[in-house]
Motif scaffolding. Sequence first.
Motif, PDB file in Angstrom:
ATOM      1  N   GLU A   1       0.832  -1.209   0.000  1.00 21.21           N
ATOM      2  CA  GLU A   1       0.000   0.000   0.000  1.00 21.21           C
ATOM      3  C   GLU A   1       0.862   1.252   0.000  1.00 21.21           C
TER       4      GLU A   1
ATOM      5  N   GLN B   1      -0.536  -2.216  -7.277  1.00 21.23           N
ATOM      6  CA  GLN B   1      -0.080  -2.403  -5.897  1.00 21.23           C
ATOM      7  C   GLN B   1      -1.265  -2.445  -4.933  1.00 21.23           C
ATOM      8  N   TYR B   2      -2.196  -1.508  -5.087  1.00 23.37           N
ATOM      9  CA  TYR B   2      -3.366  -1.472  -4.205  1.00 23.37           C
ATOM     10  C   TYR B   2      -4.236  -2.718  -4.404  1.00 23.37           C
ATOM     11  N   LYS B   3      -4.359  -3.155  -5.658  1.00 21.85           N
ATOM     12  CA  LYS B   3      -5.185  -4.332  -5.923  1.00 21.85           C
ATOM     13  C   LYS B   3      -4.586  -5.569  -5.277  1.00 21.85           C
TER      14      LYS B   3
ATOM     15  N   GLN C   1      -7.567   4.944  -7.946  1.00 23.21           N
ATOM     16  CA  GLN C   1      -6.562   4.933  -9.014  1.00 23.21           C
ATOM     17  C   GLN C   1      -7.197   4.719 -10.384  1.00 23.21           C
TER      18      GLN C   1
ATOM     19  N   TYR D   1      -2.307   1.327  -9.098  1.00 29.12           N
ATOM     20  CA  TYR D   1      -3.513   0.490  -9.137  1.00 29.12           C
ATOM     21  C   TYR D   1      -3.167  -0.978  -8.874  1.00 29.12           C
TER      22      TYR D   1
ATOM     23  N   ASN E   1      -6.817  -3.393  -1.129  1.00 28.93           N
ATOM     24  CA  ASN E   1      -7.449  -2.135  -0.726  1.00 28.93           C
ATOM     25  C   ASN E   1      -8.369  -1.678  -1.864  1.00 28.93           C
TER      26      ASN E   1
ATOM     27  N   ALA F   1      -8.922   2.317  -2.460  1.00 23.40           N
ATOM     28  CA  ALA F   1      -7.760   2.948  -3.099  1.00 23.40           C
ATOM     29  C   ALA F   1      -7.629   2.486  -4.545  1.00 23.40           C
ATOM     30  N   THR F   2      -7.973   1.238  -4.820  1.00 22.75           N
ATOM     31  CA  THR F   2      -7.928   0.732  -6.203  1.00 22.75           C
ATOM     32  C   THR F   2      -8.886   1.509  -7.091  1.00 22.75           C
TER      33      THR F   2
ATOM     34  N   GLY G   1       2.193   1.633  -3.434  1.00 21.52           N
ATOM     35  CA  GLY G   1       1.124   2.176  -4.265  1.00 21.52           C
ATOM     36  C   GLY G   1       0.933   3.662  -4.039  1.00 21.52           C
ATOM     37  N   GLY G   2       1.031   4.107  -2.787  1.00 23.82           N
ATOM     38  CA  GLY G   2       0.900   5.535  -2.497  1.00 23.82           C
ATOM     39  C   GLY G   2       2.009   6.355  -3.141  1.00 23.82           C
TER      40      GLY G   2
END
Length: 650
Positions: A93, A125-127, A138, A123, A131, A134-135, A96-97
């Motif tokens: 996460e 990384q969050y997937k 993105q 996208y 999360n 957050a996905t 991804g940030g």
Amino acid sequence: MLSFWFGQNNDVTFSRRICIILLVGCCCLTFSFQGYAASYTDSLLNVISRAKGVEKFNAYNQLFDYYEANDHQSALQTVWQQMDFSRQSDNREWVGGAFANLGSLYLARGMADSAGYFFTRAYKQYKEAGNDDATMNQLCNISTACRLTFKFEEALAKLQKVLDYYTEQKDDFRIAQTLANMGTIYNEMGNNGKHDEYMRKALEIQYRLPVDRSRGISLINLCLSLSSQRKFEEAFGYGKEAVEVFRQLNDPFFTGACLVRAGSAAIGLNNDGDALKYAREAYSISEQTGNDHLRAEALRLLADYYMKHGDFEKAREVAFEAFSLADTSNKSDMIYHYDLLTTLSIQVGDKQNALKFYTAYVKLKNEAQEDEFRDKISEMEVKYESEKKELIISNLKNRQKLQWIGILTGTLIFLIVVLLLMLRQKNLKQRRLLAEQKVKQLEQEKLTIATQSVLDGETAERSRLARDLHDGLGGMLSAVKLNLFDVKNGVILEAGDVQKFNRVVSLLDESMQELRRVAHNMMPESLSRYGLKVALNDFCRSIPNLKFHFFGNEDRLESRLEVMIYRTIHELVNNALKHASADAINVQLVQQMDSVTLTVHDDGKGFDPAAAVTGTGLNNIRSRAGMFRGTVDIVSVPGKGTEVSVSFMI
């Protein structure tokens, strides 16, 4: 997204106007709190130096947010440091940030393609981290990047996934927001029907939610769209409702802007009473808020009202007042003012001002829309010919001044002919310039081919010499060493001779090691076998106080480009060690889908880049970069070190 405009026939979006106002406000705050900003960044840097875990990550985010609005280079450096920390922490996460921050930074610079690439990495990384919220955020960011690069179908597909997710979550606010964004994309595609459909769907949901700004924006978007389709009755209804929403929210600026749009629809509907009332109320709000742009909009609406009722003197008086408040840097806005003043000057018989405003109108129109200039000239000629005929008839009956009308007519036609001749001359000049550019391009291509041939020959010769040194001379030295040991066998040597013999063997070993080092530097075997990252790792590990960082895609590059990048870094590092007396050197390589950027930073003596532009080494690096459409950027201050960035296009 806000997609409605200030004034008729004006292509400056409302959102852009709001952004300008916010930007001015930010500039004032920056000027007022410079001391606070310095202490703020120092405080964040102190937190980063001592904190761990989520506190450190959040401090990176806050520092990035500050630098993003003030210092792009510092923002880029901060986000890559955040990326290193996130990867070391093995937190998807956080990675991804960091990617999302990179995308935001490139989007702010207008580099939508690069922004889309980093948003896509965020996208993924969050997937993988699971999360979902957050996905979806993105996916919205990726949609924005697609829209800015005119990939409308792809942008709609991304938003459809977002819509499906929030529908499943039953999040009405997000559903309405996504529908409105989809409507905005259809508006940019020129599909008014789909725009209106999605805006009505968004509005249907927003009616069930507490009153907020998004409802007012959806209403005024529908007002503008329907006005452009000449559906004035529906447009006026939505505009009137938008006014009431922003009144309820106690937002005078948006209230005034919506009053102008609703008033324009009222004029189209022949509802002159409401049009006049809305124009005057918008003007009153502009005086209370001190907003000159809103005041100009209200005055232009009044001018339209007076012109419709034949009161051209009053309309021109109001139009002149609006013109005095106009933003001269906004070409579209100024074109509208010049057009309105030209029309009104003709109507009242003011030939001098009619000619002046018409000339300014044509000049600005040519600058803003040169590709559509011929069509616009034809339209203006028909328009003004018709108006001039009406003036001739009116003056023959009332003032009998036919000669002045004839002069005005002849002057306007003469100006049109002159402008057409100037346009033809400009086109001829552009053709000559294009031909000259083509010749220069061919010459540059020939020079590039010649330079590439020289570099290919140099690379081949380096490879051959490296092989000859390693396989030939290296083998001979190894044979000499073996023969020395064979000679020693069975021979009794004195103590002094043994020392001499051992010294010879030691010198022979050092010679063989130096030979391998020279051969490796000329053309490292790891470069051809394993690629650029491994070769540079080997090179940097061989030198104390030299650190190497690699970011991005690890796919192999074209062999020529790999050799060129390796030789460039090799030369820059040698320069730093030889000339700068550097204690620490950092080498960074960022490999993206369409470009590779290398950066060599040292803490050495530095130099004046302007005094070193004729240096052979720097010219060689610039020449190499030019073969791959690359650029060289040097930042150095005497006594404060040097940073050289070289970008190669793939």
